[in-house]
Design an enzyme around this catalytic site. Structure first.
Site, PDB file in Angstrom:
ATOM      1  CE1 TYR A 386      -4.080   2.371   0.782  1.00 32.57           C
ATOM      2  CE2 TYR A 386      -2.277   3.538   1.827  1.00 32.57           C
ATOM      3  CZ  TYR A 386      -3.448   3.541   1.392  1.00 32.57           C
ATOM      4  OH  TYR A 386      -4.332   4.461   1.377  1.00 32.57           O
ATOM      5  CB  SER A 388       0.949   6.167   2.478  1.00 32.88           C
ATOM      6  OG  SER A 388       1.041   7.649   3.230  1.00 32.88           O
ATOM      7  CG  LEU A 459      -6.194   7.927   8.390  1.00 30.25           C
ATOM      8  CD1 LEU A 459      -6.268   7.703  10.046  1.00 30.25           C
ATOM      9  CD2 LEU A 459      -7.511   8.062   7.786  1.00 30.25           C
ATOM     10  CD  GLU A 460      -2.603   7.169   2.788  1.00 31.42           C
ATOM     11  OE1 GLU A 460      -3.222   6.867   2.139  1.00 31.42           O
ATOM     12  OE2 GLU A 460      -1.530   7.578   2.792  1.00 31.42           O
ATOM     13  CG  LEU A 461       3.437   7.537   9.617  1.00 27.43           C
ATOM     14  CD1 LEU A 461       4.330   6.613   8.884  1.00 27.43           C
ATOM     15  CD2 LEU A 461       3.979   9.055   9.756  1.00 27.43           C
TER      16      LEU A 461
END
Length: 573
Positions: A386, A388, A459-461
């Site tokens: 994924y 980011s 948010l992804e981290l």
């Protein structure tokens, strides 16, 4: 005719000014030669003479209440500075005479204190008393019985111990110091002060006892041999000096102790061979337990000496122990062959180290290709990676035209990009967390605009770090696309940088698929084996130049991908 024995060989008698002291005639120090009672019966009389300090003329002593004679002793009650000098005691009758001299030093309180390293002024040397651990002892002030015979009343005794306080283990009873239970911290100097009256005068004297602790008497007292051990072998070399060391341990015990070597049953002194000698020395004393060492020296050691019997023995009053030394000849190693062998090994090690230092990434990828495990068969994840990134033009172009194309088309990975794979109308937070959970790796593309407060990238981290910390089912990879100023990093990014390795994109240097960037990145990504022409780990990817695509192509590719995989989009619902 008078026989002069000169001055007594012992050190001068030292007394403290103002305290009681006495001189004992050295003629009676050997009772087998002179005994006071026998001398009196034989008609011999004892006379004392004094040679004052700085003078040569001896003077008869005029006895008084301060200077008095009691049997073989001359009493000074008390001593004054005028008393120092030489004293002569003489036994004589009408036909014979024998005399001997001794010296007296009178010390002031200043000289007896700091000069003698005592905190309390004392002229007489301390009396040594040993007390076993966990046992008791009653201490009486030295020479108290002698003073009691001269006193007009019962002497008073006071005990003092510098910076110590009495407790239940130590107390004074009837002028005696009682140590009920000896401990290590009770080792010290104990001072006793005696005061009494004689002829109306108040007199005093001071004594000191040095108390030390020794090992308990209930422990075994038989000596033992610490070295050599039962299985020890001395390696000797011919035509050299050989040293055989023996170490014995002697538990505390009053009396003599011995440690020695024997060669064929004879001590070194009994051997006629001058090549043999020995040296003894104390090694350590620990609470009375002594460790002694004896070294047997053999000069010009010969082959015949190997057949001799060497024994080390220890003995005290409680027993003895003996141990036989085993000797073997040292074999000469081929120095040339050994040196060449070591040189070859060293060169090979340097070569291998250089190869590993240069090709460690290739070696690691080769190992993974043979022994690594494909994670697709061990978990239920849908995506391999994924990605980011900051939603900016340059970063988006790098992700879509370079990272996505190589990872999917060249390396065979399944890649998830939120802007491409998410469906419109969904909740960004929920879909982001779902995509992250369904991925094996979170690839974070770092740039100055990444992880701004409130952004989707942050948010992804956070989701990736939480998944990595809690279950270990996700690993985070940091790719630095453009340098960042450290003061601009958010707390989550600092935490990730400390825990994770950082792979740096170096522009044109990283375009080649065989560059350091792609090799380092493949080490962090899941392992893939070659399948149907898809690239695997090592050697499966032909060197090629990654062609940059413009933003228009990337958008076209995004739309095309979406149209080619309608079934995948429908499965997201």
């Amino acid at each position: 005719m008078c026989h002069d024995w000169g001055e007594a060989g012992q050190r001068a008698v030292r007394v403290l000014e103002g305290e009681t002291s006495w001189l004992s005639c050295p003629l009676f120090s050997h009772p087998t030669v002179y005994n006071y009672t026998s001398a009196q019966r034989a008609g011999l009389n004892l006379f004392w003479y004094h040679v004052p300090a700085g003078q040569d003329l001896e003077q008869p002593i005029e006895y008084s209440q301060r200077l008095s004679k009691e049997r073989e002793r001359l009493w000074l009650q008390p001593a004054t500075m005028e008393d120092k000098g030489q004293y002569i005691c003489m036994l004589s009758n009408k036909s014979s005479c024998t005399k001997i001299a001794m010296r007296l030093e009178v010390l002031s309180h200043e000289e007896a204190g700091p000069g003698q390293a005592h905190e309390v002024p004392v002229a007489v040397a301390p009396t040594h008393v040993v007390i076993p651990f966990q046992e008791g002892e009653t201490l009486e002030c030295p020479n108290l019985q002698d003073i009691s015979k001269m006193a007009d009343d019962q002497p008073t005794v006071t005990w003092h111990n510098v910076n110590r306080f009495w407790n239940s283990d130590r107390e004074v009873k009837k002028g005696r110091l009682v140590i009920h239970l000896m401990l290590e911290n009770y080792q010290d100097l104990y001072y006793c002060f005696v005061s009494y009256h004689r002829h109306g005068k108040n007199l005093r004297f001071t004594r000191v006892i040095n108390v030390t602790a020794v090992s308990p008497s209930r422990l075994p007292k038989v000596p033992s041999i610490l070295y050599p051990t039962q299985d020890h072998v001395y390696t000797v070399k011919l035509d050299t000096e050989v040293r055989l060391q023996c170490t014995g341990m002697f538990p505390y015990l009053e009396g003599p102790l011995h440690i020695w070597w024997t060669v064929d049953g004879k001590t070194v002194d009994q051997l006629s061979d001058t090549r043999f000698s020995k040296t003894d020395r104390p090694v350590k004393s620990d609470f009375g337990d002594r460790t002694e060492e004896s070294v047997l020296l053999i000069q010009d050691f010969q082959t015949a000496d190997l057949d001799r019997k060497y024994q080390c023995s220890v003995r005290n009053q409680k027993g003895n122990a003996t141990r036989t030394a085993t000797l073997q000849k040292e074999e000469n190693l081929p120095s040339v062959e050994l040196g060449c062998g070591l040189g070859v090994v060293l060169v090979l090690m340097l070569i291998l180290f250089g190869v590993y230092h240069v090709f460690w990434l290739e070696l690691l990828l080769f190992y993974r290709s043979w022994f690594g495990t494909d994670e697709r068969y061990t978990d239920d994840k849908e995506f391999d990676v994924y990605i980011s990134y900051a939603r900016q033009y340059e970063e988006e172009n790098f992700v879509l035209s370079t990272l996505r194309r190589v990872l999917e088309n060249e390396l065979g990975y399944t890649v998830c990009i939120f802007d491409r794979d998410s469906l419109p109308g969904g909740t960004i937070t929920d879909e982001t967390l779902t995509f992250v959970r369904r991925s094996r790796r979170l690839l974070v593309v770092l740039s100055p605009g990444y992880a701004a407060r409130g952004s989707q990238a942050l948010l992804e981290l956070k989701a990736g770090l939480d998944g990595m910390a809690l279950g270990g089912h996700l690993r985070v990879i940091l790719v630095q696309y453009r340098p960042l100023q450290r003061h601009a990093w958010v707390r989550e990014l600092r935490r990730a940088r400390v825990a994770l390795a950082l792979v740096r994109w170096q522009g044109d240097k990283s375009n080649e698929l065989t560059s350091y960037f792609w090799k380092r990145l493949r080490v962090e990504l899941p392992m893939r084996r070659p399948e149907g022409g898809v690239a695997g780990e090592v050697g499966a990817v032909p060197p090629r130049r990654l062609e940059s695509q413009n933003s228009t192509s990337s958008q076209t590719g995004l739309i095309t991908n979406t149209m080619k995989e309608p079934q995948k989009v429908l499965n997201l619902y």
